[in-house]
Write a protein that holds these residues in place. Structure first.
Motif, PDB file in Angstrom:
ATOM      1  N   ILE A  64       0.826  -1.217   0.000  1.00  0.00           N
ATOM      2  CA  ILE A  64       0.000   0.000   0.000  1.00  0.00           C
ATOM      3  C   ILE A  64       0.860   1.267   0.000  1.00  0.00           C
ATOM      4  N   GLU A  65       2.166   1.105   0.260  1.00  0.00           N
ATOM      5  CA  GLU A  65       3.068   2.250   0.174  1.00  0.00           C
ATOM      6  C   GLU A  65       4.489   1.750  -0.051  1.00  0.00           C
ATOM      7  N   ILE A  66       5.241   2.487  -0.869  1.00  0.00           N
ATOM      8  CA  ILE A  66       6.645   2.167  -1.107  1.00  0.00           C
ATOM      9  C   ILE A  66       7.469   3.433  -0.924  1.00  0.00           C
ATOM     10  N   GLY A  67       8.658   3.271  -0.374  1.00  0.00           N
ATOM     11  CA  GLY A  67       9.602   4.377  -0.238  1.00  0.00           C
ATOM     12  C   GLY A  67      10.987   3.904  -0.623  1.00  0.00           C
ATOM     13  N   ILE A  68      11.705   4.696  -1.436  1.00  0.00           N
ATOM     14  CA  ILE A  68      13.048   4.335  -1.892  1.00  0.00           C
ATOM     15  C   ILE A  68      13.934   5.582  -1.871  1.00  0.00           C
ATOM     16  N   ARG A  69      15.149   5.435  -1.362  1.00  0.00           N
ATOM     17  CA  ARG A  69      16.185   6.445  -1.515  1.00  0.00           C
ATOM     18  C   ARG A  69      17.392   5.777  -2.180  1.00  0.00           C
ATOM     19  N   GLN A  70      17.809   6.319  -3.309  1.00  0.00           N
ATOM     20  CA  GLN A  70      19.033   5.870  -3.949  1.00  0.00           C
ATOM     21  C   GLN A  70      20.174   6.739  -3.442  1.00  0.00           C
ATOM     22  N   PHE A  71      21.315   6.127  -3.136  1.00  0.00           N
ATOM     23  CA  PHE A  71      22.422   6.897  -2.587  1.00  0.00           C
ATOM     24  C   PHE A  71      23.767   6.363  -3.077  1.00  0.00           C
ATOM     25  N   LEU A  72      24.798   7.189  -2.930  1.00  0.00           N
ATOM     26  CA  LEU A  72      26.160   6.825  -3.277  1.00  0.00           C
ATOM     27  C   LEU A  72      26.932   6.494  -2.011  1.00  0.00           C
ATOM     28  N   PHE A  73      27.841   5.518  -2.115  1.00  0.00           N
ATOM     29  CA  PHE A  73      28.693   5.203  -0.971  1.00  0.00           C
ATOM     30  C   PHE A  73      30.095   4.834  -1.437  1.00  0.00           C
ATOM     31  N   ASN A  74      31.033   4.993  -0.532  1.00  0.00           N
ATOM     32  CA  ASN A  74      32.423   4.632  -0.771  1.00  0.00           C
ATOM     33  C   ASN A  74      32.566   3.138  -0.509  1.00  0.00           C
ATOM     34  N   LYS A  75      32.883   2.375  -1.537  1.00  0.00           N
ATOM     35  CA  LYS A  75      32.908   0.919  -1.386  1.00  0.00           C
ATOM     36  C   LYS A  75      34.019   0.444  -0.472  1.00  0.00           C
ATOM     37  N   ASN A  76      35.059   1.250  -0.273  1.00  0.00           N
ATOM     38  CA  ASN A  76      36.179   0.863   0.578  1.00  0.00           C
ATOM     39  C   ASN A  76      35.924   1.142   2.058  1.00  0.00           C
ATOM     40  N   SER A  77      35.193   2.213   2.346  1.00  0.00           N
ATOM     41  CA  SER A  77      34.986   2.617   3.737  1.00  0.00           C
ATOM     42  C   SER A  77      33.558   2.440   4.226  1.00  0.00           C
ATOM     43  N   GLY A  78      32.613   2.287   3.293  1.00  0.00           N
ATOM     44  CA  GLY A  78      31.209   2.189   3.674  1.00  0.00           C
ATOM     45  C   GLY A  78      30.579   3.522   4.017  1.00  0.00           C
ATOM     46  N   LYS A  95      -9.146  -2.954  -2.061  1.00  0.00           N
ATOM     47  CA  LYS A  95     -10.021  -3.453  -0.989  1.00  0.00           C
ATOM     48  C   LYS A  95      -9.742  -2.614   0.249  1.00  0.00           C
ATOM     49  N   PRO A  96     -10.645  -2.610   1.213  1.00  0.00           N
ATOM     50  CA  PRO A  96     -10.430  -1.805   2.420  1.00  0.00           C
ATOM     51  C   PRO A  96      -9.185  -2.245   3.191  1.00  0.00           C
ATOM     52  N   ILE A  97      -8.460  -1.272   3.727  1.00  0.00           N
ATOM     53  CA  ILE A  97      -7.324  -1.558   4.598  1.00  0.00           C
ATOM     54  C   ILE A  97      -7.870  -1.887   5.985  1.00  0.00           C
ATOM     55  N   SER A  98      -7.378  -2.949   6.579  1.00  0.00           N
ATOM     56  CA  SER A  98      -7.906  -3.383   7.864  1.00  0.00           C
ATOM     57  C   SER A  98      -7.656  -2.337   8.945  1.00  0.00           C
ATOM     58  N   PRO A  99      -8.520  -2.298   9.962  1.00  0.00           N
ATOM     59  CA  PRO A  99      -8.309  -1.356  11.072  1.00  0.00           C
ATOM     60  C   PRO A  99      -6.949  -1.531  11.739  1.00  0.00           C
ATOM     61  N   ASP A 109      -7.892   4.354   3.857  1.00  0.00           N
ATOM     62  CA  ASP A 109      -8.425   4.086   2.516  1.00  0.00           C
ATOM     63  C   ASP A 109      -8.452   5.353   1.674  1.00  0.00           C
ATOM     64  N   GLU A 110      -8.735   6.488   2.304  1.00  0.00           N
ATOM     65  CA  GLU A 110      -8.801   7.759   1.580  1.00  0.00           C
ATOM     66  C   GLU A 110      -7.430   8.157   1.031  1.00  0.00           C
ATOM     67  N   MET A 111      -6.369   7.852   1.765  1.00  0.00           N
ATOM     68  CA  MET A 111      -5.019   8.231   1.340  1.00  0.00           C
ATOM     69  C   MET A 111      -4.563   7.452   0.106  1.00  0.00           C
ATOM     70  N   VAL A 112      -5.010   6.202  -0.020  1.00  0.00           N
ATOM     71  CA  VAL A 112      -4.541   5.367  -1.133  1.00  0.00           C
ATOM     72  C   VAL A 112      -5.517   5.339  -2.304  1.00  0.00           C
ATOM     73  N   ALA A 113      -6.695   5.906  -2.142  1.00  0.00           N
ATOM     74  CA  ALA A 113      -7.740   5.798  -3.171  1.00  0.00           C
ATOM     75  C   ALA A 113      -7.244   6.299  -4.521  1.00  0.00           C
ATOM     76  N   GLY A 114      -7.269   5.428  -5.518  1.00  0.00           N
ATOM     77  CA  GLY A 114      -6.897   5.789  -6.877  1.00  0.00           C
ATOM     78  C   GLY A 114      -5.406   5.902  -7.125  1.00  0.00           C
ATOM     79  N   LYS A 115      -4.568   5.661  -6.124  1.00  0.00           N
ATOM     80  CA  LYS A 115      -3.111   5.801  -6.285  1.00  0.00           C
ATOM     81  C   LYS A 115      -2.508   4.517  -6.839  1.00  0.00           C
ATOM     82  N   GLN A 116      -1.462   4.680  -7.667  1.00  0.00           N
ATOM     83  CA  GLN A 116      -0.790   3.532  -8.266  1.00  0.00           C
ATOM     84  C   GLN A 116       0.729   3.736  -8.220  1.00  0.00           C
ATOM     85  N   ILE A 117       1.453   2.705  -7.874  1.00  0.00           N
ATOM     86  CA  ILE A 117       2.918   2.755  -7.927  1.00  0.00           C
ATOM     87  C   ILE A 117       3.359   2.659  -9.385  1.00  0.00           C
ATOM     88  N   ASP A 118       4.270   3.519  -9.783  1.00  0.00           N
ATOM     89  CA  ASP A 118       4.840   3.488 -11.128  1.00  0.00           C
ATOM     90  C   ASP A 118       6.019   2.517 -11.125  1.00  0.00           C
TER      91      ASP A 118
END
Length: 295
Positions: A64-78, A95-99, A109-118
């Motif tokens: 019902i929800e997805i969150g992603i952050r892409q980031f850069l890191f130094n492979k030698n030091s982390g 369908k209705p989200i359970s209580p 339900d109102e927050m997700v109504a009609g929303k679609q993940i691309d």
């Protein structure tokens, strides 16, 4: 290592927690745009991902929800260098989200109504990454693999399993508690908030090594895993197996757990001495890096 609180007062009688706002990072001073450009050979791309779902059943429940952050890191030091791209979206489950889920996540339900993940946008972002990170990859990955064309071919890492939080003195590996131990809190159980919390947490230094927690995570993500299956284990050994971290498969009726491949020799020795009282009677199956945490 002794447990530590970040944010504890000098007299040890109180702890101050700060609200984590936006996408805060603990980045090294050298992490400039020009440094990243000039050191492209040691810069890698990863993504932290989190989903909220209608339930825990990975076959029947949906995102019902997805969150992603892409980031850069130094492979030698982390060290985390910068956030590059982000994506978040609600998904109408049809369908209705359970209580119970509404109470847990605050998603109605109102927050997700009609929303679609691309999913084309999700795949484009993940396609640029060498690594996908989730705090409980065993839960998140199957939901993503069902919809993403890119995810099944990527290496996933799990900050819940592949960082030894207990060895660092933390009494629980749950993200909410790790946040508190490190002096901050978020509006948790919302996908992008949990992503931001995990990214900030992984950018912080281990008290003993002074290397970011991400360093340990990416190091372990490179280590091949093996599924150890204790077939025909005597019934009376169940408490030993459970205490050792084995899980009971009620369908196939065996105890098993997943460990690093380089630990198999020690594990089979323990099984021979404690469970089988003789030669190892089970089996092992190596897991390809891209198959880690799959359903």
């Amino acid at each position: 290592m002794a447990f530590r609180w970040i944010g504890k007062s000098a007299d040890g009688k109180s702890v101050t927690l700060k609200h984590l706002e936006e996408c805060k990072l603990n980045t090294p001073p050298y992490a400039t745009t020009s440094w990243v450009r000039d050191n492209a050979d040691i810069v890698r791309v990863a993504a932290i991902l989190d989903v909220e779902t209608t339930g825990l059943n990975q076959t029947e429940d949906t995102i019902i929800e997805i969150g992603i952050r892409q980031f850069l890191f130094n492979k030698n030091s982390g060290e985390v260098l910068a956030v590059t791209k982000s994506y978040s979206s609600f998904q109408d489950p049809g369908k209705p989200i359970s209580p119970e889920i509404q109470a847990l996540t605050g998603i109605t339900d109102e927050m997700v109504a009609g929303k679609q993940i691309d999913w084309t946008a999700v795949d484009a972002l993940l396609n640029e990454c060498q690594l996908i990170i989730a705090h409980n990859a065993k839960f998140d990955r199957p939901f993503i693999d069902r919809r993403s064309k890119t995810s099944p071919e990527r290496v996933w890492a799990c900050s819940f399993k592949q960082v030894e939080w207990s060895d660092k003195g933390f009494t629980s590996p749950k993200l909410e508690l790790l946040n508190i131990y490190h002096g901050f809190f978020t509006d948790s159980h919302r996908a992008i908030n949990d992503v931001d919390a995990l990214l900030y947490l992984l950018s912080l230094p281990d008290a003993e090594t002074q290397k970011p927690y991400l360093f340990e995570l990416i190091s372990n993500a490179r280590r091949p895993m093996t599924h150890v299956i204790a077939t025909s284990a005597p019934f009376e050994s169940k408490d030993h197996l459970k205490g050792r971290g084995y899980n009971w498969d009620s369908i196939n009726r065996f105890w098993s757990k997943i460990i690093f491949k380089d630990e198999v020799a020690d594990e089979t020795k323990w099984l021979e001495e404690t469970v089988y009282c003789g030669p190892f009677g089970g089996m092992t199956r190596d897991i390809a890096l891209v198959d880690g945490f799959k359903s």
